[in-house]
Design an enzyme around this catalytic site. Structure first.
Site, mmCIF file in Angstrom:
data_model
loop_
_atom_site.group_PDB
_atom_site.id
_atom_site.type_symbol
_atom_site.label_atom_id
_atom_site.label_comp_id
_atom_site.label_asym_id
_atom_site.label_seq_id
_atom_site.Cartn_x
_atom_site.Cartn_y
_atom_site.Cartn_z
ATOM 1 C CG LEU A 1 68.304 -8.315 56.948
ATOM 2 C CD1 LEU A 1 68.533 -7.287 55.836
ATOM 3 C CD2 LEU A 1 69.147 -9.577 56.693
ATOM 4 C CB SER B 1 72.378 -8.747 46.959
ATOM 5 O OG SER B 1 72.135 -7.800 47.969
ATOM 6 C CG ASN B 2 68.547 -8.092 50.963
ATOM 7 O OD1 ASN B 2 69.738 -8.294 51.187
ATOM 8 N ND2 ASN B 2 67.907 -7.052 51.454
ATOM 9 C CG ASP C 1 54.807 -7.692 55.526
ATOM 10 O OD1 ASP C 1 54.003 -8.573 55.889
ATOM 11 O OD2 ASP C 1 55.123 -6.731 56.240
ATOM 12 C CB SER D 1 67.010 -2.959 51.062
ATOM 13 O OG SER D 1 67.940 -1.996 50.583
ATOM 14 C CB ILE E 1 59.085 -9.804 54.804
ATOM 15 C CG1 ILE E 1 58.956 -9.798 56.346
ATOM 16 C CG2 ILE E 1 58.068 -10.751 54.200
ATOM 17 C CD1 ILE E 1 57.637 -9.204 56.849
ATOM 18 N NE ARG F 1 72.851 -2.003 51.418
ATOM 19 C CZ ARG F 1 73.033 -1.138 52.408
ATOM 20 N NH1 ARG F 1 71.991 -0.601 53.020
ATOM 21 N NH2 ARG F 1 74.249 -0.813 52.785
ATOM 22 C CG HIS G 1 50.501 -4.192 62.498
ATOM 23 N ND1 HIS G 1 50.546 -3.274 61.486
ATOM 24 C CD2 HIS G 1 51.798 -4.443 62.806
ATOM 25 C CE1 HIS G 1 51.800 -2.994 61.203
ATOM 26 N NE2 HIS G 1 52.580 -3.682 61.992
ATOM 27 C CE LYS H 1 52.651 -6.885 58.721
ATOM 28 N NZ LYS H 1 53.278 -5.839 57.880
ATOM 29 C CE1 TYR I 1 54.310 -1.430 58.827
ATOM 30 C CE2 TYR I 1 54.627 -2.658 56.798
ATOM 31 C CZ TYR I 1 54.666 -2.594 58.178
ATOM 32 O OH TYR I 1 55.070 -3.691 58.895
HETATM 33 P P1 NAD Z 1 65.092 -5.591 58.296
HETATM 34 O O1 NAD Z 1 65.682 -6.531 59.249
HETATM 35 O O2 NAD Z 1 64.516 -6.096 57.024
HETATM 36 O O3 NAD Z 1 66.224 -4.522 58.033
HETATM 37 C C1 NAD Z 1 66.034 -3.466 57.142
HETATM 38 C C2 NAD Z 1 67.271 -2.570 57.162
HETATM 39 O O4 NAD Z 1 68.440 -3.355 56.974
HETATM 40 C C3 NAD Z 1 67.240 -1.595 55.979
HETATM 41 O O5 NAD Z 1 66.648 -0.391 56.343
HETATM 42 C C4 NAD Z 1 68.711 -1.424 55.651
HETATM 43 O O6 NAD Z 1 69.220 -0.409 56.458
HETATM 44 C C5 NAD Z 1 69.331 -2.720 56.086
HETATM 45 N N1 NAD Z 1 69.601 -3.618 54.944
HETATM 46 C C6 NAD Z 1 68.700 -4.346 54.204
HETATM 47 N N2 NAD Z 1 69.323 -5.091 53.284
HETATM 48 C C7 NAD Z 1 70.640 -4.852 53.434
HETATM 49 C C8 NAD Z 1 71.796 -5.324 52.775
HETATM 50 N N3 NAD Z 1 71.719 -6.211 51.776
HETATM 51 N N4 NAD Z 1 73.003 -4.862 53.190
HETATM 52 C C9 NAD Z 1 73.097 -3.977 54.194
HETATM 53 N N5 NAD Z 1 72.031 -3.489 54.878
HETATM 54 C C10 NAD Z 1 70.817 -3.918 54.489
HETATM 55 O O7 NAD Z 1 64.004 -4.708 59.117
HETATM 56 P P2 NAD Z 1 62.516 -4.219 58.921
HETATM 57 O O8 NAD Z 1 62.361 -3.346 57.749
HETATM 58 O O9 NAD Z 1 62.085 -3.675 60.215
HETATM 59 O O10 NAD Z 1 61.702 -5.560 58.692
HETATM 60 C C11 NAD Z 1 61.366 -6.064 57.414
HETATM 61 C C12 NAD Z 1 59.886 -5.951 57.164
HETATM 62 O O11 NAD Z 1 59.146 -6.569 58.232
HETATM 63 C C13 NAD Z 1 59.339 -4.520 57.156
HETATM 64 O O12 NAD Z 1 59.629 -3.831 55.979
HETATM 65 C C14 NAD Z 1 57.868 -4.777 57.361
HETATM 66 O O13 NAD Z 1 57.279 -5.209 56.149
HETATM 67 C C15 NAD Z 1 57.892 -5.912 58.378
HETATM 68 N N6 NAD Z 1 57.752 -5.442 59.786
HETATM 69 C C16 NAD Z 1 56.678 -5.872 60.491
HETATM 70 C C17 NAD Z 1 56.510 -5.477 61.802
HETATM 71 C C18 NAD Z 1 55.327 -5.971 62.571
HETATM 72 O O14 NAD Z 1 55.066 -5.466 63.669
HETATM 73 N N7 NAD Z 1 54.600 -6.928 62.063
HETATM 74 C C19 NAD Z 1 57.434 -4.632 62.427
HETATM 75 C C20 NAD Z 1 58.540 -4.208 61.673
HETATM 76 C C21 NAD Z 1 58.693 -4.635 60.365
#
Ligand code: NAD
Length: 272
Positions: A189, A238-239, A44, A230, A227, A235, A107, A74, A49
């Site tokens: 998360l 494991s995710n 994604d 990390s 999606i 991570r 978006h 997007k 980005y």
């Molecule tokens: P997320 O919930 O995926 O959290 C990411 C953060 O969680 C990482 O930076 C890391 O600090 C932590 N993390 C991840 N795996 C971990 C693990 N196994 N153990 C401990 N900590 C861990 O948040 P995100 O990145 O904002 O969202 C995921 C994806 O969603 C983005 O990368 C992007 O592609 C999308 N997104 C879309 C929009 C939108 O407006 N459409 C907005 C934000 C994000």
């Protein structure tokens, strides 16, 4: 493609994809290569980005055939409108260096600007031309969806929204389900914030899994596409390892009970 969720248009999206928000271009290439090695088949990204080039390099370099990978990008806010969308898509596709994208999302609705209907009409044209396989939206509320469907006669196959245990989005998920729209969780998360919630830590200990795996499993058992992002290789790995265990009904209910309705990101109704 591993475990997938069916879309209204006959295509299927992998249940777990790799999100690359805030990953710099070169790092995105390296991280996505690793993610694909770990089993991810979906990525994604977004024009905003700044890493479509790195994503495209990883996709093109992969030994996994293009047809087995699912690439989402997007359209950014500044490019809403019919002609501007066509130009922005052309730029995204050439930056990615690909012949088509699997899914293109608006978006943010930017409802006050009143352009999302024209934008989606351009998406319909891109789909008809075979340049995009599936068309959807992101950060749309029920009212935005209703307006879009009424005006275009087409139901977006996905709505990608902020969704995590503190923001369970039950009403919007039910509305999606009534129309066959797949819910995709961004910030699954809670951008890391849900991982220190004691109830989740307890379930993780009971399941001998990480807190992130428990939260991702909760999403999957509710039929939500995730999606997680990390940059750390272990991570990323494991995710994706979330298909070999199941949360009990009690554990699901406990996590359902953590919903406070608190957003991390912007509220689509008041953004711009
Ligand atoms: P997320 O919930 O995926 O959290 C990411 C953060 O969680 C990482 O930076 C890391 O600090 C932590 N993390 C991840 N795996 C971990 C693990 N196994 N153990 C401990 N900590 C861990 O948040 P995100 O990145 O904002 O969202 C995921 C994806 O969603 C983005 O990368 C992007 O592609 C999308 N997104 C879309 C929009 C939108 O407006 N459409 C907005 C934000 C994000």
């Amino acid at each position: 493609m591993g475990v997938t969720v069916n879309l209204l248009d006959g295509n299927a999206i992998p249940a777990v994809g790799y999100g690359v928000y805030q990953v710099p271009d070169d790092a995105a290439e390296v991280a996505l290569r690793h993610a694909i090695e770990c089993g991810y088949r979906s990525v994604d990204t977004a024009a905003m980005y700044g890493n479509e080039a790195g994503v495209g390099r990883a996709v093109r370099a992969s030994a996994v055939p293009r047809s087995e990978l699912f690439v989402t990008t997007k359209l950014w806010n500044d490019d809403q409108g019919y002609d501007t969308t066509m130009r922005a898509f052309e730029k995204s596709l050439s930056t990615l260096g690909l012949g088509y994208v699997d899914m293109y999302l608006i978006h943010w609705p930017l409802a006050k600007e009143g352009k999302f209907v024209d934008t989606f009409r351009a998406f319909q044209k891109l789909k008809a031309d075979g340049l995009v396989r599936s068309i959807g939206v992101s950060n749309f509320t029920r009212a935005h969806l209703e307006e879009l469907i009424e005006a275009t006669g087409e139901v977006p196959v996905v709505n990608q929204i902020e969704l995590h245990p503190r923001l369970a989005q039950n009403e919007l998920r039910e509305f999606h389900a009534s129309l066959g729209i797949v819910t995709e969780a961004w910030g699954p998360l809670g951008q890391g914030s849900t991982l220190s919630i004691p109830e989740i830590a307890d379930i993780a200990a009971a399941q001998s899994k990480t807190a992130a795996q428990v939260v991702l499993r909760w999403h999957l058992q509710r039929g939500t596409v995730v999606i997680p992002k990390s940059a750390a290789p272990e991570r990323i790995e494991s995710n994706f390892a979330v298909f070999d265990f199941e949360l009990t009904d009690e554990q699901m209910t406990l996590i359902d009970g953590l919903d406070t309705g608190d957003r991390i990101g912007a509220d689509p109704d008041i953004m711009w």
